[in-house]
Each structure stands twice: as C-alpha cells, then as structure tokens.
Design a protein around this motif. Structure first.
Motif, short mmCIF file in Angstrom:
data_model
loop_
_atom_site.label_atom_id
_atom_site.label_comp_id
_atom_site.label_asym_id
_atom_site.label_seq_id
_atom_site.Cartn_x
_atom_site.Cartn_y
_atom_site.Cartn_z
N GLU A 2 52.84 39.37 44.87
CA GLU A 2 52.99 38.41 43.77
C GLU A 2 52.29 37.09 44.11
N LEU A 3 52.46 36.62 45.34
CA LEU A 3 51.84 35.36 45.75
C LEU A 3 50.31 35.48 45.73
N GLY A 4 49.78 36.59 46.23
CA GLY A 4 48.33 36.80 46.22
C GLY A 4 47.78 36.89 44.81
N GLY A 5 48.49 37.58 43.95
CA GLY A 5 48.07 37.68 42.55
C GLY A 5 48.11 36.34 41.85
N GLY A 20 33.35 36.76 43.89
CA GLY A 20 34.26 36.82 45.03
C GLY A 20 35.72 36.69 44.63
N ASN A 21 35.97 35.97 43.54
CA ASN A 21 37.35 35.83 43.07
C ASN A 21 37.89 37.17 42.59
N ARG A 22 37.05 37.93 41.94
CA ARG A 22 37.48 39.26 41.49
C ARG A 22 37.70 40.20 42.68
N VAL A 23 36.87 40.07 43.70
CA VAL A 23 37.05 40.88 44.90
C VAL A 23 38.40 40.57 45.54
N LEU A 24 38.74 39.30 45.59
CA LEU A 24 40.03 38.90 46.14
C LEU A 24 41.18 39.54 45.38
N LEU A 25 41.16 39.41 44.06
CA LEU A 25 42.24 39.98 43.26
C LEU A 25 42.26 41.50 43.36
N TYR A 26 41.10 42.13 43.34
CA TYR A 26 41.03 43.58 43.49
C TYR A 26 41.68 44.02 44.80
N VAL A 28 43.91 42.45 46.59
CA VAL A 28 45.37 42.23 46.54
C VAL A 28 46.04 43.44 45.89
N TYR A 29 45.51 43.85 44.74
CA TYR A 29 46.08 45.01 44.05
C TYR A 29 45.94 46.29 44.89
N ALA A 30 44.77 46.48 45.48
CA ALA A 30 44.54 47.70 46.25
C ALA A 30 45.46 47.78 47.47
N LEU A 31 45.62 46.67 48.19
CA LEU A 31 46.49 46.68 49.36
C LEU A 31 47.94 46.94 49.00
N ALA A 32 48.33 46.56 47.79
CA ALA A 32 49.69 46.80 47.34
C ALA A 32 49.84 48.19 46.71
N GLY A 33 48.72 48.94 46.63
CA GLY A 33 48.79 50.27 46.03
C GLY A 33 48.88 50.25 44.51
N ARG A 34 48.55 49.13 43.90
CA ARG A 34 48.62 48.99 42.45
C ARG A 34 47.22 49.24 41.88
N TRP A 35 46.88 50.52 41.80
CA TRP A 35 45.53 50.93 41.43
C TRP A 35 45.21 50.67 39.97
N ASN A 36 46.21 50.66 39.10
CA ASN A 36 45.95 50.32 37.70
C ASN A 36 45.49 48.87 37.58
N GLY A 37 46.14 47.98 38.32
CA GLY A 37 45.73 46.57 38.31
C GLY A 37 44.34 46.40 38.89
N ALA A 38 44.04 47.13 39.98
CA ALA A 38 42.72 47.05 40.60
C ALA A 38 41.64 47.54 39.62
#
Length: 121
Positions: A2-5, A20-26, A28-38
C-alpha cells in the motif's frame, strides 16, 4: 504494498509521462503478486503512448534493485537519449552511488552529480 502504491501515485501527480514512474508502480504490484494491477499499469502506459527508452528503464530498474553505495553500469550499443545525462546526474548527486554509462562513442562516469567527460555528450 500500500505504501509503495501510494508513493507511486504521488510520483505520477508530479510527472505522469516519465516511464520510470510506471516501472516503479509495475514492480510494486509484481512483487506483491498483484498481476492485474501490474497489467493495468502497462496498459495505461501503452494508451498514453509513452516512449520507453531502454537506458531510462535500465536506470530506473537499477535504482530499485541496487543496494545503496553500489555501482550501476549501463551499456548501450547506440547513442543514449539527450535527457539521460541530467537524470543520471540527479541520481548520482548524493555521493553514495557511482553510475557508469557506455554508448557508441564513449564511457561516462558519474559521481557526486558530475560526469567525468565534463558534460560533453
């Protein structure tokens, strides 16, 4: 997660066109296993027709995974984009990180916010 997002969303408010901002958010989602968000982050990037430059993405990714104080090395077999030196100088200003970039013409070594070539790009 949540904090990273939340941090990524705030960064988008400042500069929504920097890839690079999109890479960061991607990531965050990928590391959390939230592939729909990624997947949604990638989709909105394509819809916005952002121009992804490999050296900018390499820098963003390296900043995310490299430990503080480590050297970042970026290699490219063609000329780097014009805005890359500024981005690297900002990233290397803290004095804790060295960044080396190789393009078709030369090597550039950044430390403490300046380049070894005297900004001859």
């Amino acid at each position: 997660m949540e904090l990273g997002g939340y941090a990524a969303e705030l960064i988008f408010e400042v500069d929504s066109h920097y890839p690079g901002n999109r890479v960061l958010l991607y990531n965050v989602y990928a590391l959390a296993g939230r592939w729909n968000g990624a997947a949604e982050v990638r989709k909105t990037g394509r819809e916005a027709e952002l121009k992804y430059r490999s050296e900018n993405l390499a820098l963003a990714f390296a900043l995310l995974i490299a430990s503080p104080g480590s050297t970042i090395r970026i290699s490219k077999n063609i000329r780097v984009c014009d805005d890359l030196p500024f981005r690297i100088q900002v990233c290397a200003q803290d004095g804790e990180r060295e960044i080396t970039v190789r393009d078709t013409d030369r090597f550039h070594h950044f430390r403490d916010g300046s380049c070894s070539c005297g900004d001859y790009w």
